[in-house]
Design a protein around this motif. Structure first.
Motif, mmCIF file in Angstrom:
data_model
loop_
_atom_site.group_PDB
_atom_site.id
_atom_site.type_symbol
_atom_site.label_atom_id
_atom_site.label_comp_id
_atom_site.label_asym_id
_atom_site.label_seq_id
_atom_site.Cartn_x
_atom_site.Cartn_y
_atom_site.Cartn_z
ATOM 1 N N ARG A 1 0.890 -1.300 0.053
ATOM 2 C CA ARG A 1 0.103 -0.016 0.231
ATOM 3 C C ARG A 1 0.806 1.231 0.108
ATOM 4 N N VAL A 2 0.493 1.904 -0.942
ATOM 5 C CA VAL A 2 1.263 3.376 -0.946
ATOM 6 C C VAL A 2 0.278 4.634 -0.930
ATOM 7 N N ARG A 3 0.954 5.672 -0.689
ATOM 8 C CA ARG A 3 -0.173 6.985 -0.641
ATOM 9 C C ARG A 3 -0.093 7.687 -1.972
ATOM 10 N N ARG A 4 0.897 7.499 -2.898
ATOM 11 C CA ARG A 4 0.747 8.271 -4.039
ATOM 12 C C ARG A 4 1.790 7.370 -4.880
ATOM 13 N N MET A 5 1.642 7.568 -6.489
ATOM 14 C CA MET A 5 2.530 6.969 -7.229
ATOM 15 C C MET A 5 2.977 8.072 -8.118
ATOM 16 N N GLY A 6 4.030 7.819 -9.063
ATOM 17 C CA GLY A 6 4.783 8.737 -9.677
ATOM 18 C C GLY A 6 3.974 8.964 -11.170
ATOM 19 N N ALA A 7 4.763 9.359 -12.147
ATOM 20 C CA ALA A 7 4.297 9.537 -13.509
ATOM 21 C C ALA A 7 3.664 8.299 -14.071
ATOM 22 N N VAL A 8 2.661 8.615 -14.697
ATOM 23 C CA VAL A 8 1.957 7.518 -15.465
ATOM 24 C C VAL A 8 2.253 7.248 -16.763
ATOM 25 N N ARG A 9 2.478 5.939 -17.228
ATOM 26 C CA ARG A 9 2.574 5.659 -18.585
ATOM 27 C C ARG A 9 1.378 5.344 -19.356
ATOM 28 N N ARG A 10 0.481 4.446 -18.555
ATOM 29 C CA ARG A 10 -0.907 4.222 -19.122
ATOM 30 C C ARG A 10 -1.654 3.723 -18.488
ATOM 31 N N VAL A 11 -3.192 3.795 -18.367
ATOM 32 C CA VAL A 11 -4.114 3.415 -17.491
ATOM 33 C C VAL A 11 -5.016 2.307 -18.290
ATOM 34 N N VAL A 12 -5.434 1.090 -17.472
ATOM 35 C CA VAL A 12 -6.414 0.325 -17.967
ATOM 36 C C VAL A 12 -7.582 0.218 -17.279
ATOM 37 N N VAL A 13 -8.649 -0.034 -17.483
ATOM 38 C CA VAL A 13 -9.890 -0.274 -16.670
ATOM 39 C C VAL A 13 -10.287 -1.770 -16.845
ATOM 40 N N GLY A 14 -10.172 -2.475 -16.035
ATOM 41 C CA GLY A 14 -10.935 -3.967 -15.974
ATOM 42 C C GLY A 14 -12.066 -3.935 -15.810
ATOM 43 N N VAL A 15 -13.018 -4.882 -16.381
ATOM 44 C CA VAL A 15 -14.368 -4.955 -16.391
ATOM 45 C C VAL A 15 -14.825 -6.590 -16.021
ATOM 46 N N ASP A 16 -15.587 -6.645 -15.303
ATOM 47 C CA ASP A 16 -16.117 -7.855 -14.972
ATOM 48 C C ASP A 16 -17.641 -7.765 -14.898
#
Length: 416
Positions: A241-256
């Motif tokens: 568990r972290v409080r924040r992340m750095g720079a984002v390369r890409r984002v994916v949304v998973g759906v069930d």
């Protein structure tokens, strides 16, 4: 006897908590610093916590009370403005003045209470309190840090102490408090409060969850330890568990998606790939009891918030319908359908290995999702809440796309 009482006497009886409280809702005797009330849903934990705070406020003008919940919004909605919150239980002559813009309560006698969010543990550094009410601590993000900061500030008055109210979960903070000497514990079951709950609710809960792991935890107030053979452990998730992340390369949304149109839960989880090459869960936007249009809108909204360049949706249950429903609400939604050839637990095993290897993290806390992850059993099976691990499956699809699939690490075009 009651018929002969004046209206003032009746009001006094109405607000005399000692006449209405059950044993598990009364503060323990003796000198203690921490009172842990761990009980089933509907037991009356919120009412007990609010009444205890009311009693602390009556001690005088110097009372300074911390009100801490998972978020400031939950503190307001449950602890202060809820049906059993501080405003609802107060007699007219003791009703505090609620100042939502600054998150403070001021009682007529000068006592004050201050709202804090466990999601921002640093806000608890510095302020001093004579008492504190910590609500639903098992679902706090950054629970250990928030709790330690709260306790270090509990240094005002003659006898500072805290009540912690929660439904049991085997979270690190719960295990720690149980093991600490001097922590006083009370508990109880949902059924203990049957005089104040609809009989139909009690009957429905017993029928649906009686005797199950979920029922023992959420209704009977038992602390259920890790499921044997679980792919995820609470300790592993807590360590990631972290409080924040750095720079984002890409984002994916998973759906069930739900199996039909009957309003089952739809798992929706957003996962980001950082420039460091690690995966970060950034949102659990799952919804329940939604028609197809409803959960499709939730998917589109999550993708827009997260700036997702891909939506991965399981297509085993009506693939054409899933894609058409999603595109009907957002024609340009970058949807890709996937077909499951293995069971949920088998698909989850390589993803759980990412956590073990320190390559997958959670930005904040996602209690419902984490409960499902800890219910997935190696070799097949599910021992978590609900009929199906829909949230966990959505996470698995997103993580697999980012970290395990042929497109892993691919730099896509993010939605703005």
């Amino acid at each position: 006897m009651i018929r002969g009482m004046s209206s003032a006497e009746l009001r006094t009886i109405e607000h005399d908590w000692s006449l209405w409280a059950r044993g598990g809702q009364i503060a323990p005797q003796g000198r203690w610093t921490v009172w842990l009330m761990m009980a089933g849903r509907g037991f009356g934990k919120t009412r007990a916590g609010a009444e205890w705070v009311r009693d602390q406020a009556r001690q005088g003008a110097r009372a300074r009370i911390a009100l801490v919940a998972a978020t400031a919004g939950e503190a307001r909605r449950v602890m202060i403005e809820g049906d059993s919150g501080l405003l609802a239980i107060a007699p007219a002559d003791e009703r505090p003045d609620w100042k939502p813009s600054i998150g403070q309560l001021h009682w007529p006698n000068g006592a004050q209470a201050f709202v804090y969010s466990a999601a921002e543990p640093d806000t608890l550094r510095g302020p001093q309190h004579s008492a504190a009410w910590a609500d639903e601590i098992a679902k706090w993000p950054h629970a250990i840090e928030a709790w330690d900061n709260l306790m270090l500030g509990l240094r005002s008055g003659r006898w500072p102490r805290v009540v912690a109210t929660t439904t049991p979960r085997p979270a690190a903070i719960i295990r720690r408090l149980i093991a600490e000497p001097g922590v006083m514990m009370t508990g109880g079951r949902t059924r203990d409060n049957r005089a104040n709950l609809p009989p139909s609710f009690i009957a429905a809960m017993d029928e649906l969850y009686g005797g199950t792991r979920l029922g023992r935890q959420e209704l009977d107030g038992e602390l259920i330890e890790e499921a044997e053979g679980a792919l995820w452990s609470r300790a592993t998730i807590e360590a990631r568990r972290v409080r924040r992340m750095g720079a984002v390369r890409r984002v994916v949304v998973g759906v069930d998606p739900p199996a039909g149109t009957g309003g089952d839960a739809c798992g929706i989880v957003a996962v980001a790939l950082g420039d460091d090459g690690f995966a970060y869960v950034i949102e659990d936007a799952s919804v329940e009891a939604q028609a197809p249009e409803g959960w499709a809108r939730a998917v589109a909204a999550c993708a827009a918030r997260a700036g997702a360049d891909r939506v991965i949706a399981e297509a085993n249950n009506g693939g054409a319908m899933v894609e058409s429903v999603l595109r009907a609400v957002a024609a340009n939604l970058p949807v890709r359908l996937v077909h499951a050839s293995r069971g949920k637990a088998a698909r989850a095993e390589p993803v759980s290995a990412l956590y073990d290897a320190g390559r997958a993290f959670h930005v904040g806390a996602f209690p419902e999702l984490e409960d499902q992850l800890c219910g997935l059993i190696a070799g097949g099976g599910y021992a978590g809440p609900g009929r199906s691990p829909d949230r966990a499956d959505a996470l698995v699809w997103a993580m697999s796309e980012l970290m395990l699939g042929p497109q892993a690490g691919h730099v896509g075009v993010r939605m703005l």
